[in-house]
Design an enzyme around this catalytic site. Sequence first.
Site, mmCIF file in Angstrom:
data_model
loop_
_atom_site.group_PDB
_atom_site.id
_atom_site.type_symbol
_atom_site.label_atom_id
_atom_site.label_comp_id
_atom_site.label_asym_id
_atom_site.label_seq_id
_atom_site.Cartn_x
_atom_site.Cartn_y
_atom_site.Cartn_z
ATOM 1 N N ARG A 2 0.826 -1.204 0.000
ATOM 2 C CA ARG A 2 0.000 0.000 0.000
ATOM 3 C C ARG A 2 0.866 1.262 0.000
ATOM 4 O O ARG A 2 0.570 2.226 -0.671
ATOM 5 C CB ARG A 2 -0.904 0.045 1.229
ATOM 6 C CG ARG A 2 -2.166 -0.774 1.070
ATOM 7 C CD ARG A 2 -2.880 -0.894 2.390
ATOM 8 N NE ARG A 2 -3.899 -1.917 2.282
ATOM 9 C CZ ARG A 2 -5.179 -1.636 2.037
ATOM 10 N NH1 ARG A 2 -5.578 -0.406 1.900
ATOM 11 N NH2 ARG A 2 -6.062 -2.596 1.937
ATOM 12 N N VAL A 49 -3.184 -1.271 -8.150
ATOM 13 C CA VAL A 49 -4.495 -1.752 -7.689
ATOM 14 C C VAL A 49 -4.425 -2.210 -6.235
ATOM 15 O O VAL A 49 -3.510 -2.941 -5.852
ATOM 16 C CB VAL A 49 -4.983 -2.893 -8.609
ATOM 17 C CG1 VAL A 49 -6.114 -3.672 -7.944
ATOM 18 C CG2 VAL A 49 -5.436 -2.331 -9.944
ATOM 19 N N GLU A 50 -5.380 -1.756 -5.421
ATOM 20 C CA GLU A 50 -5.442 -2.123 -4.000
ATOM 21 C C GLU A 50 -6.505 -3.171 -3.709
ATOM 22 O O GLU A 50 -6.529 -3.755 -2.626
ATOM 23 C CB GLU A 50 -5.756 -0.865 -3.162
ATOM 24 C CG GLU A 50 -4.650 0.164 -3.153
ATOM 25 C CD GLU A 50 -3.372 -0.392 -2.522
ATOM 26 O OE1 GLU A 50 -3.466 -1.008 -1.452
ATOM 27 O OE2 GLU A 50 -2.283 -0.216 -3.120
ATOM 28 N N CYS A 51 -7.410 -3.333 -4.653
ATOM 29 C CA CYS A 51 -8.569 -4.209 -4.401
ATOM 30 C C CYS A 51 -8.974 -4.914 -5.684
ATOM 31 O O CYS A 51 -9.081 -4.274 -6.739
ATOM 32 C CB CYS A 51 -9.711 -3.350 -3.849
ATOM 33 S SG CYS A 51 -11.288 -4.180 -3.728
ATOM 34 N N GLN A 268 -8.217 2.429 -8.172
ATOM 35 C CA GLN A 268 -7.432 1.527 -7.322
ATOM 36 C C GLN A 268 -8.037 0.125 -7.251
ATOM 37 O O GLN A 268 -7.604 -0.697 -6.456
ATOM 38 C CB GLN A 268 -7.325 2.123 -5.907
ATOM 39 C CG GLN A 268 -6.551 3.442 -5.853
ATOM 40 C CD GLN A 268 -6.648 4.065 -4.475
ATOM 41 O OE1 GLN A 268 -7.682 4.605 -4.087
ATOM 42 N NE2 GLN A 268 -5.570 3.962 -3.719
#
Lengths: 333, 333
Positions: A2, A49-51, A268
């Site tokens: 992150r 991309v976080e999700c 994201q």
Amino acid sequence: MRSLQRPLPSARGAVCPRRPVHRMVSCSAAARPIARATDQQKLELLKRVECFIFDCDGVIWLGDKVIDGVPETLDMLRGMGKRVFFVTNNSTKSRAGYMAKFQSLGLNVQAEEIYSSSYAAAAYLESINFDKKVYVVGEAGILEELQLKGIHHLGGPADADKRVTLRSGEFMEHDAEVGAVVVGFDRHINYYKIQYATLCIRENPGCLFIATNRDAVTHLTDAQEWAGNGSMVGAIAGSTKREPTVVGKPSDFMLRNICARLGLRPQQICMVGDRLDTDIMFGKNGGLNTALVLSGVTTEEVLNSPGNTVVPDLVLPKLPDLLSVREAAVVAA
Amino acid sequence: MRSLQRPLPSARGAVCPRRPVHRMVSCSAAARPIARATDQQKLELLKRVECFIFDCDGVIWLGDKVIDGVPETLDMLRGMGKRVFFVTNNSTKSRAGYMAKFQSLGLNVQAEEIYSSSYAAAAYLESINFDKKVYVVGEAGILEELQLKGIHHLGGPADADKRVTLRSGEFMEHDAEVGAVVVGFDRHINYYKIQYATLCIRENPGCLFIATNRDAVTHLTDAQEWAGNGSMVGAIAGSTKREPTVVGKPSDFMLRNICARLGLRPQQICMVGDRLDTDIMFGKNGGLNTALVLSGVTTEEVLNSPGNTVVPDLVLPKLPDLLSVREAAVVAA
């Protein structure tokens, strides 16, 4: 991972290059054939991309069998601190109900990672501070999710065997405190439910009409396609002349809800699916990154056909192809 | 009377006069209030019209009671050689089935004078020389009318108690010889019927999708409005993503069928109804003469409200008001 996130130039709205170099861009005039993702493209996706939002059938499993390598891929993503959601328009089960399916397939998933349209209906009502009763055309999943949110409800399986005789003078009472009708797939749809829902929507002032989805067909058994919730919603729309608020795919409620809960922007998030006209289109409409897997209904031939105008950001033969960058990704994270 | 028919100037397309003099004209800018028909206007209508199409509820009867004077009015029209049709979008009975209702009300009517949407479905299939099987979502009326035309059929009441369990591997067989699905009101609608109809339409090449009507609500009991065939049609449209061919009101099939059978032009027919937005609109769209009766749902206040743009050719407090010209009409005939 992150903390490593850095701004990347967005391909959205960019001029479509003659040939994609580092990543596929969302452009209907993309060069054909559309290439499978390179390791460089995979790494860039994992960076920004976080999700990840996964459609399940054709992506995570095929029928009753998990696609080889999927558990390891999910482990890798979680190890990198990514959030994952498993999305299904099937409203017959609650998230807890789906847990059993995931566990039976050997997948280690939390209930909070499942985003069923049954949950979407309850989350939608919660998001608008709904405080009346809900009449349900649908199965147990919707009732269980409403229960978890403390929302009063009636209908559903309890009305499965009720009949209407239409004898002279017959009058159906209905609860004036119903402020929303939620319609999900219901194999026990009957005229009693149709009339009850119709009375609530037509006669209770301000009564909401919420659909978990409007899918024409669904794969409730592997053997054939079955009439989907488009039928149940069509029945209520046909007698009320009202259009529903849809909370499952392809509406953007789920997306807005996930963004709000996680504090993320659409850029994201990545939608991973096997269908161009639903999953990928849903992702693109919402401003998400999109990854098409070729392990489900879409073939490379369909993807590259002249009639296809939906071009995903990334093409993967199957989800576990992300594992080719596992070491590099973990190092980067 | 037939021999006396003479060409009359048509008001259709004519410039709207500031005040109607001899007859009401179909013009949204008609002078208000819209006057009730004079005897002169009634006589002119009787001269130019060979066939009357009556909506029943609010025109012929109110609930379970015939409107005073209706039998005598029908006798007068028949005595003048006029053809009469009684039209209903209710498909649950056949024409023979409706005979019982007419007779119980003391009305002397022939089965051939009844034009139910159940009959319309059979007449439509006959008009296109249909020679396959029909799957019916609906009640006995449709099956009886198909039987009279010698059209093979399945479904309907026989499928009322069939259930779908959706067990793993479950597969529903369907008849590949079904070439049309007819959908009428069905108080025993269930998922079996929805899926069967869906399979026929989606998988049988060229399979027709025919709706008796798409009425949102219907008055199956006097006590309240009930969800109408809009629900059953919506259910099948929702899973097939197909739009049906509608054979009842407000489609023009019935009108074309009546014109063809009697060798009449639309201008020789008058639609008599109590609803501006269905009966009168239907008549005007078809180029018929139109007569609104005030004995049903439409009041003179609604007729003359600024928001109303549907202006009938003739306004009668009730159908038997035509009796005021009985002697003059008979002499003229």
